[in-house]
Scaffold this active site. Structure first.
Site, PDB file in Angstrom:
ATOM      1  N   GLY A  24      40.344  35.140  29.969  1.00  0.00           N
ATOM      2  CA  GLY A  24      40.935  36.130  30.868  1.00  0.00           C
ATOM      3  C   GLY A  24      40.113  36.253  32.132  1.00  0.00           C
ATOM      4  O   GLY A  24      38.897  36.014  32.120  1.00  0.00           O
ATOM      5  N   GLN A  46      36.925  39.772  39.728  1.00  0.00           N
ATOM      6  CA  GLN A  46      35.930  38.772  39.321  1.00  0.00           C
ATOM      7  C   GLN A  46      35.860  37.573  40.258  1.00  0.00           C
ATOM      8  O   GLN A  46      34.939  36.766  40.155  1.00  0.00           O
ATOM      9  CB  GLN A  46      36.223  38.296  37.894  1.00  0.00           C
ATOM     10  CG  GLN A  46      36.036  39.395  36.849  1.00  0.00           C
ATOM     11  CD  GLN A  46      36.334  38.879  35.466  1.00  0.00           C
ATOM     12  OE1 GLN A  46      37.476  38.879  35.036  1.00  0.00           O
ATOM     13  NE2 GLN A  46      35.316  38.402  34.766  1.00  0.00           N
ATOM     14  N   CYS A 101      32.431  38.339  28.726  1.00  0.00           N
ATOM     15  CA  CYS A 101      33.037  38.436  30.054  1.00  0.00           C
ATOM     16  C   CYS A 101      32.416  37.377  30.950  1.00  0.00           C
ATOM     17  O   CYS A 101      31.192  37.203  30.963  1.00  0.00           O
ATOM     18  CB  CYS A 101      32.770  39.826  30.628  1.00  0.00           C
ATOM     19  SG  CYS A 101      33.482  40.074  32.263  1.00  0.00           S
ATOM     20  N   LEU A 102      33.265  36.672  31.717  1.00  0.00           N
ATOM     21  CA  LEU A 102      32.755  35.621  32.599  1.00  0.00           C
ATOM     22  C   LEU A 102      31.832  36.189  33.682  1.00  0.00           C
ATOM     23  O   LEU A 102      31.024  35.447  34.244  1.00  0.00           O
ATOM     24  CB  LEU A 102      33.916  34.854  33.246  1.00  0.00           C
ATOM     25  CG  LEU A 102      34.761  34.013  32.276  1.00  0.00           C
ATOM     26  CD1 LEU A 102      35.968  33.429  32.997  1.00  0.00           C
ATOM     27  CD2 LEU A 102      33.933  32.909  31.632  1.00  0.00           C
ATOM     28  N   HIS A 149      40.692  44.825  28.344  1.00  0.00           N
ATOM     29  CA  HIS A 149      39.466  44.401  29.035  1.00  0.00           C
ATOM     30  C   HIS A 149      39.781  44.057  30.501  1.00  0.00           C
ATOM     31  O   HIS A 149      39.064  44.472  31.412  1.00  0.00           O
ATOM     32  CB  HIS A 149      38.894  43.192  28.269  1.00  0.00           C
ATOM     33  CG  HIS A 149      37.693  42.544  28.883  1.00  0.00           C
ATOM     34  ND1 HIS A 149      36.487  42.439  28.234  1.00  0.00           N
ATOM     35  CD2 HIS A 149      37.508  41.932  30.076  1.00  0.00           C
ATOM     36  CE1 HIS A 149      35.623  41.810  29.010  1.00  0.00           C
ATOM     37  NE2 HIS A 149      36.221  41.483  30.129  1.00  0.00           N
ATOM     38  N   GLU A 150      40.880  43.302  30.721  1.00  0.00           N
ATOM     39  CA  GLU A 150      41.228  42.901  32.095  1.00  0.00           C
ATOM     40  C   GLU A 150      41.704  44.101  32.908  1.00  0.00           C
ATOM     41  O   GLU A 150      41.395  44.209  34.103  1.00  0.00           O
ATOM     42  CB  GLU A 150      42.294  41.802  32.085  1.00  0.00           C
ATOM     43  CG  GLU A 150      41.919  40.513  31.347  1.00  0.00           C
ATOM     44  CD  GLU A 150      40.541  39.976  31.697  1.00  0.00           C
ATOM     45  OE1 GLU A 150      40.104  40.129  32.849  1.00  0.00           O
ATOM     46  OE2 GLU A 150      39.884  39.417  30.791  1.00  0.00           O
ATOM     47  N   HIS A 176      38.803  45.911  34.235  1.00  0.00           N
ATOM     48  CA  HIS A 176      38.247  45.272  35.441  1.00  0.00           C
ATOM     49  C   HIS A 176      38.911  45.811  36.704  1.00  0.00           C
ATOM     50  O   HIS A 176      38.238  46.078  37.706  1.00  0.00           O
ATOM     51  CB  HIS A 176      38.467  43.752  35.404  1.00  0.00           C
ATOM     52  CG  HIS A 176      37.407  42.989  34.698  1.00  0.00           C
ATOM     53  ND1 HIS A 176      36.090  42.995  35.107  1.00  0.00           N
ATOM     54  CD2 HIS A 176      37.456  42.157  33.621  1.00  0.00           C
ATOM     55  CE1 HIS A 176      35.376  42.205  34.298  1.00  0.00           C
ATOM     56  NE2 HIS A 176      36.187  41.697  33.387  1.00  0.00           N
TER      57      HIS A 176
END
Ligand code: NI
Length: 178
Positions: free
Chosen positions: A51, A56, A101-102, A143-144, A147
């Site tokens: 994701g 990000q 998380c990236l 989660h997204e 963000h």
């Protein structure tokens, strides 16, 4: 999905302030937004991750992309793009899963969230859509969406644990290990 010119996005990591900012609604899903989604999918697959939200890659519009299909077997990619997502329903039942998380590379922690969510959004083609999700997909959507509201999974942890993870990412960056 039509291939358009891919933008070369770079994934930002903590403590970049853009990760703490609130993304703004998208007026219309047009070719520019589709190009953004294609570019985000490309860097997400490349990372690899499941994701990625606009913040990000340094953008502040309410767009995120996901793909939970395994890319190790002969499974077709299954990209899901959500624009202006809104939670319609969340279960009282909770679910705990390990998340990463990236933007917080190589750090993982268990996060508790509503087990089931129903979300409405605008899809890649600009159509209104709804999806009910549980398990990993439910965690990923929430989660997204966090963000887009400037919230990270480490914000659910104690200050101590959060600071340790941020320090570890800082150290990895200094050692050029990211
Ligand atoms: Ni993330």
């Amino acid at each position: 999905m039509p291939m358009s010119t891919k933008k070369n996005y770079r994934i930002v990591t903590v403590p970049d302030p853009v990760l703490k900012q609130i993304a703004q609604p998208v007026d219309k899903v047009d070719d520019a937004i589709r190009t953004q989604m294609d570019g985000m999918l490309a860097v997400m697959y490349d990372a690899p991750g499941i994701g990625l939200a606009a913040n990000q890659v340094g953008l502040l519009n309410r767009v995120f992309v996901m793909d939970l299909s395994s890319r190790t077997e002969e499974e077709e990619p299954n990209p899901i793009c959500m624009v202006n997502p809104q939670i319609l329903y969340e279960s009282e039942e909770m679910s705990v899963m390990e998340e990463g998380c990236l933007s917080i590379p190589k750090q993982y922690a268990e996060v508790e969230r509503p087990a089931i969510v129903r979300v409405k959004y605008i899809d890649y083609n600009g159509k209104d859509a709804e999806l009910e999700a549980q398990g990993l997909l439910s965690h990923c959507i929430q989660h997204e969406m966090d963000h887009l509201n400037g919230m990270l999974f480490i914000d659910y942890l104690s200050t101590l644990k959060r600071n340790i993870m941020i320090k570890k990412v800082h150290k990895l960056k200094k050692q050029n290990l990211l």
